[in-house]
Design a protein around this motif. Structure first.
Motif, PDB file in Angstrom:
ATOM      1  N   THR A   1      -8.622   0.852   3.955  1.00  0.00           N
ATOM      2  CA  THR A   1      -8.265   1.415   5.267  1.00  0.00           C
ATOM      3  C   THR A   1      -9.492   1.554   6.159  1.00  0.00           C
ATOM      4  O   THR A   1      -9.360   1.987   7.310  1.00  0.00           O
ATOM      5  CB  THR A   1      -7.607   2.810   5.137  1.00  0.00           C
ATOM      6  OG1 THR A   1      -8.573   3.725   4.607  1.00  0.00           O
ATOM      7  CG2 THR A   1      -6.385   2.779   4.240  1.00  0.00           C
TER       8      THR A   1
ATOM      9  N   SER B   1       0.825  -1.212   0.000  1.00  0.00           N
ATOM     10  CA  SER B   1       0.000   0.000   0.000  1.00  0.00           C
ATOM     11  C   SER B   1       0.854   1.254   0.000  1.00  0.00           C
ATOM     12  O   SER B   1       0.610   2.196  -0.764  1.00  0.00           O
ATOM     13  CB  SER B   1      -0.894   0.047   1.240  1.00  0.00           C
ATOM     14  OG  SER B   1      -1.987  -0.815   1.093  1.00  0.00           O
TER      15      SER B   1
ATOM     16  N   VAL C   1      -4.240   6.829   3.176  1.00  0.00           N
ATOM     17  CA  VAL C   1      -3.543   5.539   2.999  1.00  0.00           C
ATOM     18  C   VAL C   1      -2.185   5.597   3.684  1.00  0.00           C
ATOM     19  O   VAL C   1      -1.823   4.698   4.469  1.00  0.00           O
ATOM     20  CB  VAL C   1      -3.390   5.176   1.508  1.00  0.00           C
ATOM     21  CG1 VAL C   1      -2.496   3.960   1.332  1.00  0.00           C
ATOM     22  CG2 VAL C   1      -4.744   4.925   0.873  1.00  0.00           C
TER      23      VAL C   1
ATOM     24  N   LEU D   1      -6.938   1.172  -2.317  1.00  0.00           N
ATOM     25  CA  LEU D   1      -6.161   1.078  -1.068  1.00  0.00           C
ATOM     26  C   LEU D   1      -6.851   1.873   0.036  1.00  0.00           C
ATOM     27  O   LEU D   1      -6.899   1.444   1.202  1.00  0.00           O
ATOM     28  CB  LEU D   1      -4.732   1.579  -1.301  1.00  0.00           C
ATOM     29  CG  LEU D   1      -3.937   0.788  -2.346  1.00  0.00           C
ATOM     30  CD1 LEU D   1      -2.589   1.465  -2.612  1.00  0.00           C
ATOM     31  CD2 LEU D   1      -3.713  -0.652  -1.906  1.00  0.00           C
ATOM     32  N   TYR D   2      -7.399   3.038  -0.331  1.00  0.00           N
ATOM     33  CA  TYR D   2      -8.151   3.870   0.620  1.00  0.00           C
ATOM     34  C   TYR D   2      -9.360   3.107   1.162  1.00  0.00           C
ATOM     35  O   TYR D   2      -9.619   3.109   2.372  1.00  0.00           O
ATOM     36  CB  TYR D   2      -8.580   5.143  -0.097  1.00  0.00           C
ATOM     37  CG  TYR D   2      -9.601   5.999   0.615  1.00  0.00           C
ATOM     38  CD1 TYR D   2      -9.229   6.861   1.633  1.00  0.00           C
ATOM     39  CD2 TYR D   2     -10.943   5.972   0.232  1.00  0.00           C
ATOM     40  CE1 TYR D   2     -10.165   7.664   2.266  1.00  0.00           C
ATOM     41  CE2 TYR D   2     -11.892   6.770   0.855  1.00  0.00           C
ATOM     42  CZ  TYR D   2     -11.494   7.616   1.869  1.00  0.00           C
ATOM     43  OH  TYR D   2     -12.415   8.400   2.495  1.00  0.00           O
TER      44      TYR D   2
ATOM     45  N   THR E   1       1.336   3.660  -3.291  1.00  0.00           N
ATOM     46  CA  THR E   1       0.827   5.024  -3.196  1.00  0.00           C
ATOM     47  C   THR E   1       1.928   6.031  -3.489  1.00  0.00           C
ATOM     48  O   THR E   1       1.715   7.005  -4.227  1.00  0.00           O
ATOM     49  CB  THR E   1       0.226   5.260  -1.799  1.00  0.00           C
ATOM     50  OG1 THR E   1      -0.816   4.292  -1.589  1.00  0.00           O
ATOM     51  CG2 THR E   1      -0.352   6.649  -1.673  1.00  0.00           C
TER      52      THR E   1
END
Lengths: 154, 154, 154
Positions: free
Chosen positions: C96, B17, C148, C92-93, B21
């Motif tokens: 979370t 991740s 993230v 990816l967000y 990112t």
């Protein structure tokens, strides 16, 4: 989409992993193919790439646009525009829990159409071979997108 | 790939991740860099972007191709062609449950090679620095793809 | 990021699936739009695409660059540069575990800004409408990237 946590280690996910990796590797191979045509055609985009030239005039002459190089680059661009949507929508489609046989059909039709598209673009084959390959790939992705949208129905 | 549901909150996934990112943010920053060069070089692609010009002749003169802008755009395009395959294959690789240290090695080598690639492209540094950075990044992605394909063995 | 396995079938994930699919479909529709302008403007990039021409001279004349086609292609390229980072960072967000309302805000602002961006680019609308749409979309993606990176804190 109720039991996603069970889907992710399913056979559909393993199939998606394989086909997505194969078609992304195919896309990546367009970069070395571009490099190959740039070196054999002596045609570059950056002054610092013309190290094989002996005189400044030769260097300048190598900063040009070559039709074969541009053809490979257009094929690469078309891959970016089609294969990346397939990967994104294909992953979400995989998580909706489709039948293995239906999923395999989508993945194989897409990957087959893109392999044929590359051959049809680079050789090139006469139209409408390239156009049909592009449409078949779009159709497979649209069909998966339809299932994603109808499974999530927000 | 037996226990994917346990992999997804593993340290490897957290590492993926972060590195994904970071490298995608780096890619996104090529857009403002292109905008910066377009404004300082007064070089645009669309008539409606030339609002800073006072006369119609000035507007037309700003619709041109500038070598510095094109260099940044080629770097951005190379990022699209390399960073997106890394993200796709890196995610699938993460789900195969690799060792943390091996995974970190792949992620760090890739991200480091792309940061260096951008510096080498934009300055530019003499070749083969940019070419080597590109090859190292491709190698890291190919190595992860090999593991994905050998883990799924359909 | 403690309970990712529970996140993946959450409402946030369903929302992400829908918005990501919609915005990727929007991006894919730039391809048929390019084809539409190529056929109506009779402007192609490949010799084998000029089958509608009757004479060899007509074929050559169709191998040209048309401003309307280039405008649509620049819009498509801008989509690739912005929508794909949104999809990667947005996924990816989502993992979370953000609040549904906060996540929906991010997804809707991004998708809305890109729909407006396309309208502003293709018509075109006067600046700074396109520039603002681009910035709003970048802002939504940066905001998700921040979460993230601060959630994973390696």
């Amino acid at each position: 989409m109720a039991e996603l946590t069970h889907m992710i280690d399913s056979e559909v996910f393993l199939a998606f992993s394989t086909y997505a990796t194969v078609v992304v590797l195919k896309m990546m191979l367009m970069s070395p193919m571009t490099a190959y045509f740039r070196f054999t055609r002596k045609c570059f985009a950056n002054m610092e790439d013309t190290g094989m030239a002996k005189t400044p005039e030769d260097k300048k002459r190598m900063l040009r646009v070559d039709p074969d190089v541009e053809r490979v680059r257009r094929c690469h661009q078309n891959d970016l525009e089609n294969i990346i949507p397939f990967v994104v929508i294909g992953l979400l489609y995989t998580l909706t829990g489709p039948d293995l046989s239906t999923a395999l059909l989508h993945f194989r039709v897409f990957v087959g159409s893109r392999l044929f598209h590359t051959v049809a673009y680079v050789l090139p084959l006469p139209q409408p071979s390239r156009g049909l390959a592009w449409m078949v790939g779009m159709g497979a992705t649209f069909s998966m997108a339809y299932r994603v949208l109808s499974s999530t129905h927000l």
